[in-house]
Every structure is written in C-alpha cells, then in structure tokens.
Design a protein around this motif. Structure first.
Motif, short mmCIF file in Angstrom:
data_model
loop_
_atom_site.label_atom_id
_atom_site.label_comp_id
_atom_site.label_asym_id
_atom_site.label_seq_id
_atom_site.Cartn_x
_atom_site.Cartn_y
_atom_site.Cartn_z
N ARG A 238 12.13 6.42 -13.19
CA ARG A 238 11.97 7.71 -12.59
C ARG A 238 10.85 7.58 -11.30
N LEU A 239 9.60 7.01 -12.03
CA LEU A 239 8.76 6.95 -10.98
C LEU A 239 9.12 5.87 -9.84
N VAL A 240 9.60 4.94 -10.32
CA VAL A 240 10.27 4.02 -9.06
C VAL A 240 11.47 4.69 -8.35
N GLU A 241 12.08 5.41 -8.81
CA GLU A 241 13.25 5.99 -8.09
C GLU A 241 12.77 7.09 -7.02
N VAL A 242 11.40 7.84 -7.40
CA VAL A 242 11.00 8.62 -6.58
C VAL A 242 10.18 7.95 -5.49
N ALA A 243 9.42 6.80 -5.74
CA ALA A 243 8.76 6.23 -4.81
C ALA A 243 9.63 5.54 -3.95
N GLU A 244 10.59 5.05 -4.20
CA GLU A 244 11.56 4.42 -3.38
C GLU A 244 12.27 5.70 -2.35
N ARG A 245 12.16 6.76 -2.74
CA ARG A 245 12.86 7.82 -1.98
C ARG A 245 11.68 8.14 -0.85
N SER B 74 0.83 -1.08 0.11
CA SER B 74 0.00 0.04 0.00
C SER B 74 0.71 1.26 -0.04
N CYS B 75 1.89 1.25 0.68
CA CYS B 75 2.63 2.54 0.91
C CYS B 75 3.64 2.55 -0.53
N PHE B 76 3.76 1.65 -1.06
CA PHE B 76 4.54 1.82 -2.24
C PHE B 76 3.51 2.29 -3.50
N LEU C 116 0.89 3.98 -2.95
CA LEU C 116 0.73 5.63 -2.69
C LEU C 116 1.87 6.41 -3.25
N ALA C 117 3.12 5.85 -2.93
CA ALA C 117 4.41 6.44 -3.34
C ALA C 117 4.46 6.86 -4.82
N LEU C 118 4.19 5.50 -5.64
CA LEU C 118 4.05 5.68 -6.94
C LEU C 118 3.05 6.71 -7.48
N SER C 119 1.79 6.81 -6.97
CA SER C 119 0.96 7.61 -7.21
C SER C 119 1.31 9.10 -6.88
N TYR C 120 2.01 9.33 -6.09
CA TYR C 120 2.52 10.44 -5.72
C TYR C 120 3.73 11.12 -6.68
N ALA C 121 4.56 10.10 -6.88
CA ALA C 121 5.73 10.29 -8.00
C ALA C 121 4.76 10.62 -9.36
N ALA C 122 4.01 10.11 -9.84
CA ALA C 122 3.35 10.40 -10.96
C ALA C 122 2.60 11.60 -11.14
N ARG C 123 1.91 12.00 -10.00
CA ARG C 123 1.23 13.44 -9.67
C ARG C 123 2.15 14.47 -9.84
N LYS C 124 3.26 14.52 -9.12
CA LYS C 124 4.50 15.16 -9.11
C LYS C 124 5.14 15.47 -10.63
N CYS D 220 8.81 6.34 0.24
CA CYS D 220 7.97 5.41 0.86
C CYS D 220 8.40 5.22 2.18
N TYR D 221 7.50 5.50 3.02
CA TYR D 221 7.98 5.35 4.43
C TYR D 221 8.18 3.77 4.97
N VAL D 222 7.51 3.07 4.31
CA VAL D 222 7.44 1.72 4.99
C VAL D 222 8.71 1.03 4.26
N THR D 223 9.02 1.11 2.92
CA THR D 223 10.22 0.51 2.50
C THR D 223 11.46 1.17 2.87
N ASN D 224 11.41 2.40 3.31
CA ASN D 224 12.65 3.00 3.87
C ASN D 224 13.00 2.50 5.13
N THR D 225 11.86 2.22 6.05
CA THR D 225 12.08 1.78 7.34
C THR D 225 12.73 0.45 7.41
#
Length: 152
Positions: free
Chosen positions: A113-120, A62-64, A66-74, A122-127
């Motif tokens: 690029r979308l995955v790079e932003v999402a990886e940066r 779920s976090c990833f 939403l992170a991908l969705s955020y990256a696409a919006r940006k 995403c709170y859960v995968t970063n944790t």
C-alpha cells in the motif's frame, strides 16, 4: 509562476538554469541552491560534481523517498528506516530502464500500500512514465536583448 491549464486546473511552472563553466562543468541554479555538475575524469570531465544522469537518478530516488514518507505519514505509520536506490541501465544515449528499490522500516503488510500511494504521488516517476513532451529552443547571445527578456 502559476498558469491555468486547458482543463481549468492551476499548473505551476518550475525552472532551473544551467550555466557552463568550460569543459563539461556547469552549475545549475535551482531555487536558492547551486548544484555543481560535471562528467567523470574517465570521459574528459573534471569530476567537480555528479554527472547529469546521476542527477536524473537522484531525482527519482529522492522523489520516491519523499513520496514513501508521505504515504507512511498519511497512514500513521512510523518509519524506522527508509532508503531508495535508483539504478539506470544505459541503452545507447539514454536509460532503457530505471529500477527503483526501496528499503522501508515498516510492517511487511503495509509495504504494498505504501508503494501504491508513493507511485501515485511521486512527480518524478510519474513524469518519466508519462512520456513527457520535451521541446528545445536556442537564441544567439549576439541577439539577446539587454532588457533581461532573453528567455521569453
């Protein structure tokens, strides 16, 4: 509750609470939501909800997502589809690996690029990548004060 970290940044605490209902069944209060958690029938649970490891994978997926969705919006990319699958591989009493696979309805040239932003972001995968510090504490309910400060 917000606290100040040693580097001067403001950190926010998030707390959820699990309450046991017998056997392997519990509920978790997360904000205004109640999540049923249980183990499958095959291991002695009553299968009233997902098992804890599925919730961990759900947090990743779920976090990833939403992170991908955020990256696409940006990047002003309109997604036609987005789904993320998280697969954990058991290694004893833990996951030895978690694989994240995303299906993204976006131009192929944008995927990296979308995955790079999402990886940066995403709170859960970063944790999980950080090797987070984990501590535990227990108090006897026989010693719990009646003023509501049992978790202080």
């Amino acid at each position: 509750m917000a606290t100040t970290r040693t580097d001067g940044q403001v950190a926010a605490d998030r707390t959820v609470e699990g309450v046991w209902h017998g056997g392997y069944h519990c509920t978790v209060e997360a904000g205004s939501f109640t999540i049923e958690v249980d183990e499958p029938l095959s291991v002695g649970g009553t299968d009233l909800g997902p098992q804890p490891t599925d919730l961990l994978l759900a947090s990743v997926a779920s976090c990833f997502t939403l992170a991908l969705s955020y990256a696409a919006r940006k990047r002003s990319i309109e997604l036609t589809e987005l789904s993320v699958r998280a697969t954990g591989t058991y290694d004893g009493l833990q996951f030895g690996a978690i694989r994240v696979d995303a299906r993204i309805g976006a131009p192929e040239a944008e995927l990296e690029r979308l995955v790079e932003v999402a990886e940066r972001v995403c709170y859960v995968t970063n944790t999980l990548r950080s090797g987070v510090r984990l501590s535990t504490q227990a108090v006897s309910t026989a010693a719990v004060p009646t003023d509501g400060s049992e978790y202080s």
